[in-house]
Design a protein around this motif. Structure first.
Motif, mmCIF file in Angstrom:
data_model
loop_
_atom_site.group_PDB
_atom_site.id
_atom_site.type_symbol
_atom_site.label_atom_id
_atom_site.label_comp_id
_atom_site.label_asym_id
_atom_site.label_seq_id
_atom_site.Cartn_x
_atom_site.Cartn_y
_atom_site.Cartn_z
ATOM 1 N N ALA A 13 0.876 -1.155 0.000
ATOM 2 C CA ALA A 13 0.000 0.000 0.000
ATOM 3 C C ALA A 13 0.925 1.219 0.000
ATOM 4 O O ALA A 13 1.849 1.291 0.807
ATOM 5 C CB ALA A 13 -0.879 -0.003 1.239
ATOM 6 N N ASP A 14 0.728 2.114 -0.945
ATOM 7 C CA ASP A 14 1.523 3.350 -1.000
ATOM 8 C C ASP A 14 0.729 4.464 -0.341
ATOM 9 O O ASP A 14 -0.323 4.865 -0.848
ATOM 10 C CB ASP A 14 1.795 3.750 -2.460
ATOM 11 N N LEU A 15 1.230 4.967 0.782
ATOM 12 C CA LEU A 15 0.604 6.124 1.427
ATOM 13 C C LEU A 15 1.385 7.353 0.979
ATOM 14 O O LEU A 15 2.534 7.544 1.376
ATOM 15 C CB LEU A 15 0.653 5.959 2.957
ATOM 16 N N VAL A 16 0.790 8.120 0.077
ATOM 17 C CA VAL A 16 1.485 9.281 -0.491
ATOM 18 C C VAL A 16 1.001 10.548 0.212
ATOM 19 O O VAL A 16 -0.175 10.899 0.148
ATOM 20 C CB VAL A 16 1.240 9.399 -2.013
ATOM 21 N N VAL A 17 1.924 11.201 0.904
ATOM 22 C CA VAL A 17 1.605 12.421 1.648
ATOM 23 C C VAL A 17 2.243 13.602 0.927
ATOM 24 O O VAL A 17 3.448 13.597 0.660
ATOM 25 C CB VAL A 17 2.157 12.330 3.096
ATOM 26 N N ARG A 18 1.421 14.587 0.573
ATOM 27 C CA ARG A 18 1.962 15.804 -0.050
ATOM 28 C C ARG A 18 2.170 16.851 1.032
ATOM 29 O O ARG A 18 1.302 17.059 1.875
ATOM 30 C CB ARG A 18 1.009 16.347 -1.110
ATOM 31 N N ALA A 19 3.340 17.478 1.017
ATOM 32 C CA ALA A 19 3.678 18.454 2.056
ATOM 33 C C ALA A 19 4.498 19.578 1.432
ATOM 34 O O ALA A 19 5.102 19.387 0.381
ATOM 35 C CB ALA A 19 4.477 17.766 3.164
ATOM 36 N N THR A 35 -3.045 10.219 0.205
ATOM 37 C CA THR A 35 -3.850 9.247 -0.541
ATOM 38 C C THR A 35 -3.205 7.864 -0.410
ATOM 39 O O THR A 35 -1.985 7.752 -0.301
ATOM 40 C CB THR A 35 -3.926 9.593 -2.045
ATOM 41 N N THR A 36 -4.029 6.834 -0.404
ATOM 42 C CA THR A 36 -3.518 5.467 -0.339
ATOM 43 C C THR A 36 -3.794 4.780 -1.665
ATOM 44 O O THR A 36 -4.939 4.773 -2.133
ATOM 45 C CB THR A 36 -4.208 4.682 0.794
ATOM 46 N N GLY A 37 -2.752 4.233 -2.272
ATOM 47 C CA GLY A 37 -2.911 3.529 -3.544
ATOM 48 C C GLY A 37 -2.131 2.228 -3.526
ATOM 49 O O GLY A 37 -1.553 1.848 -2.510
ATOM 50 N N ALA A 38 -2.134 1.539 -4.664
ATOM 51 C CA ALA A 38 -1.434 0.264 -4.779
ATOM 52 C C ALA A 38 -0.045 0.491 -5.352
ATOM 53 O O ALA A 38 0.153 1.332 -6.217
ATOM 54 C CB ALA A 38 -2.220 -0.674 -5.689
ATOM 55 N N GLY A 39 0.934 -0.269 -4.846
ATOM 56 C CA GLY A 39 2.293 -0.161 -5.357
ATOM 57 C C GLY A 39 3.081 -1.421 -5.059
ATOM 58 O O GLY A 39 2.511 -2.474 -4.764
ATOM 59 N N GLY A 40 4.397 -1.277 -5.108
ATOM 60 C CA GLY A 40 5.293 -2.433 -5.023
ATOM 61 C C GLY A 40 5.636 -2.831 -6.457
ATOM 62 O O GLY A 40 4.762 -2.862 -7.327
ATOM 63 N N HIS A 67 -5.634 -2.919 3.833
ATOM 64 C CA HIS A 67 -4.692 -2.680 2.732
ATOM 65 C C HIS A 67 -4.571 -3.916 1.837
ATOM 66 O O HIS A 67 -4.479 -3.806 0.615
ATOM 67 C CB HIS A 67 -3.304 -2.314 3.276
ATOM 68 N N GLY A 68 -4.584 -5.083 2.478
ATOM 69 C CA GLY A 68 -4.518 -6.321 1.702
ATOM 70 C C GLY A 68 -5.725 -6.455 0.790
ATOM 71 O O GLY A 68 -5.602 -6.855 -0.377
ATOM 72 N N GLN A 69 -6.880 -6.115 1.308
ATOM 73 C CA GLN A 69 -8.101 -6.177 0.487
ATOM 74 C C GLN A 69 -8.040 -5.182 -0.662
ATOM 75 O O GLN A 69 -8.457 -5.472 -1.786
ATOM 76 C CB GLN A 69 -9.328 -5.892 1.356
ATOM 77 N N LEU A 70 -7.493 -4.007 -0.373
ATOM 78 C CA LEU A 70 -7.349 -2.981 -1.417
ATOM 79 C C LEU A 70 -6.478 -3.510 -2.571
ATOM 80 O O LEU A 70 -6.846 -3.409 -3.747
ATOM 81 C CB LEU A 70 -6.722 -1.717 -0.808
ATOM 82 N N LEU A 71 -5.343 -4.105 -2.218
ATOM 83 C CA LEU A 71 -4.407 -4.571 -3.255
ATOM 84 C C LEU A 71 -4.997 -5.734 -4.056
ATOM 85 O O LEU A 71 -4.870 -5.802 -5.280
ATOM 86 C CB LEU A 71 -3.067 -4.978 -2.628
ATOM 87 N N ARG A 72 -5.668 -6.648 -3.354
ATOM 88 C CA ARG A 72 -6.317 -7.764 -4.030
ATOM 89 C C ARG A 72 -7.341 -7.237 -5.053
ATOM 90 O O ARG A 72 -7.419 -7.703 -6.189
ATOM 91 C CB ARG A 72 -7.004 -8.657 -2.989
ATOM 92 N N GLY A 73 -8.107 -6.253 -4.618
ATOM 93 C CA GLY A 73 -9.125 -5.668 -5.495
ATOM 94 C C GLY A 73 -8.514 -4.992 -6.717
ATOM 95 O O GLY A 73 -9.016 -5.135 -7.838
ATOM 96 N N VAL A 74 -7.407 -4.280 -6.523
ATOM 97 C CA VAL A 74 -6.739 -3.589 -7.632
ATOM 98 C C VAL A 74 -6.267 -4.612 -8.663
ATOM 99 O O VAL A 74 -6.471 -4.452 -9.875
ATOM 100 C CB VAL A 74 -5.544 -2.750 -7.105
ATOM 101 N N LEU A 75 -5.661 -5.694 -8.189
ATOM 102 C CA LEU A 75 -5.172 -6.736 -9.105
ATOM 103 C C LEU A 75 -6.327 -7.366 -9.868
ATOM 104 O O LEU A 75 -6.276 -7.545 -11.088
ATOM 105 C CB LEU A 75 -4.411 -7.804 -8.314
#
Ligand code: ATP
Length: 309
Positions: A13-19, A35-40, A67-75
């Motif tokens: 899970a990529d947690l991208v923080v803009r600052a 924002t949280t997205g898929a990565g690796g 997060h695991g569910q998020l990545l499974r869903g993206v795939l």
């Protein structure tokens, strides 16, 4: 052989923080957004290959958490087979905390979590043995990568390694690799040779074919100790190059797995990677087969290509 692709690799899970800027030691800073997205690299390459039209199974591991569910869903949304995606009850899904500043600087912390799962299951072995291509990176345990490469070699499955992050002691893995795909910095670091041509030539005395990506300069190919080909990039107005390398590798393998010649696969890979840099995000910016074909009109669709070869 023509057929399926197995990607054995990482999912985060990529947690991208803009600052406005990176926080200093002991500092609390107000950020702009998160924002949280898929990565690796593994997940990214699997998605790139699937969008390009390949039949892809992803052998990875996530935690038993949202997060695991998020990545499974993206795939699954991209048509990647998740039968080999394991849920590790003891560890959390891998997490990358990425801070991006307004002037484009970034810092990244990675918690490997479930990516540390290090056994190769019987199902993994069967899938690797039956696949045409096995794709690996180095964000999973080294021993797991080595075992998977050996199984592939035993069964005539073509091995593809993107050796990132580079570290010492990778000689055995490179020697087990049919197609090594890496960027210029990685090639120099891995080979210990200064200059990208010399690095590629040195590596191609060990891996069968070496493809070095050169950003806006495209890519070069070395085999048998010599640079044999240069591929120009498709010109692009780059807004975010994150995931360009993973797009390149995934699409290259997708085309090879459907029986395309290396030259054609390289054209598709540079085209797809250039399309991905024109849009923000990693997996989010990866083009579909239709988009690649639109930018590269003489690329046959998979069905016609099967007939032609
Ligand atoms: P990243 O780490 O950003 O994912 P990388 O360092 O692994 O990328 P690069 O060599 O920078 O890999 O890029 C991979 C491929 O993407 C290149 O071979 C090229 O085809 C394409 N590419 C990258 N940058 C550009 C650009 N500015 N214009 C056109 N194509 C590009």
């Amino acid at each position: 052989a023509t057929g399926a692709v197995v990607v054995l690799g990482s999912a985060n899970a990529d947690l991208v923080v803009r600052a406005p800027r990176l926080a200093g030691p002991g500092e609390t800073l107000s950020a702009t957004s998160a924002t949280t997205g898929a990565g690796g690299k593994g997940l990214n390459q699997a998605v790139a290959a699937a969008r390009a039209g390949a039949r892809v199974a992803f052998a990875g591991a996530v935690g038993e958490d949202p997060h695991g569910q998020l990545l499974r869903g993206v795939l699954q949304r991209d048509g990647v087979d998740t039968a080999l995606l394991r849920t590790d009850g003891a560890r959390a899904t891998g997490l990358a905390v990425v801070t991006v500043t307004d002037d484009g600087e970034n810092s990244i912390l990675v918690v490997p979590g479930a990516n540390a799962l290090d056994d190769l299951t019987d199902d993994d072995r069967r899938a690797v043995a039956a696949a045409s291509h096995l794709v690996l990176q180095l964000e999973r345990p080294r021993e797991l990568v080595r075992r998977a490469l050996r199984v592939a070699r035993e069964h005539g499955t073509t091995t593809v390694l993107t050796p990132a992050p580079v570290s010492d002691g990778l000689d055995e893995l490179v020697a087990l690799t049919d197609l090594l795909v890496l960027n210029a910095g990685e090639a120099e670091e891995l080979s210990g040779e200064p200059g990208v041509e010399r690095a590629a030539e040195a590596l191609s005395r060990s891996a069968t074919t070496v493809v070095v990506t050169l950003g806006a300069d495209g890519a070069l190919v070395a085999t048998g100790g010599a640079v044999v080909r240069r591929v120009p990039a498709r010109p692009a107005a780059a807004v975010d190059t994150t995931g360009a390398g993973d797009t390149f590798a995934g699409v290259l393998v997708a085309l090879l797995a459907e029986g395309a010649r290396l030259e054609r696969a390289l054209a598709a890979a540079t085209t797809a990677a250039s399309l991905s840099v024109e849009r923000p995000g990693a997996a989010a910016s990866m083009p579909t087969r239709a988009e690649i074909t639109a930018a590269l009109p003489d690329l046959p669709d998979p069905t016609r290509l099967q007939e032609a070869t």
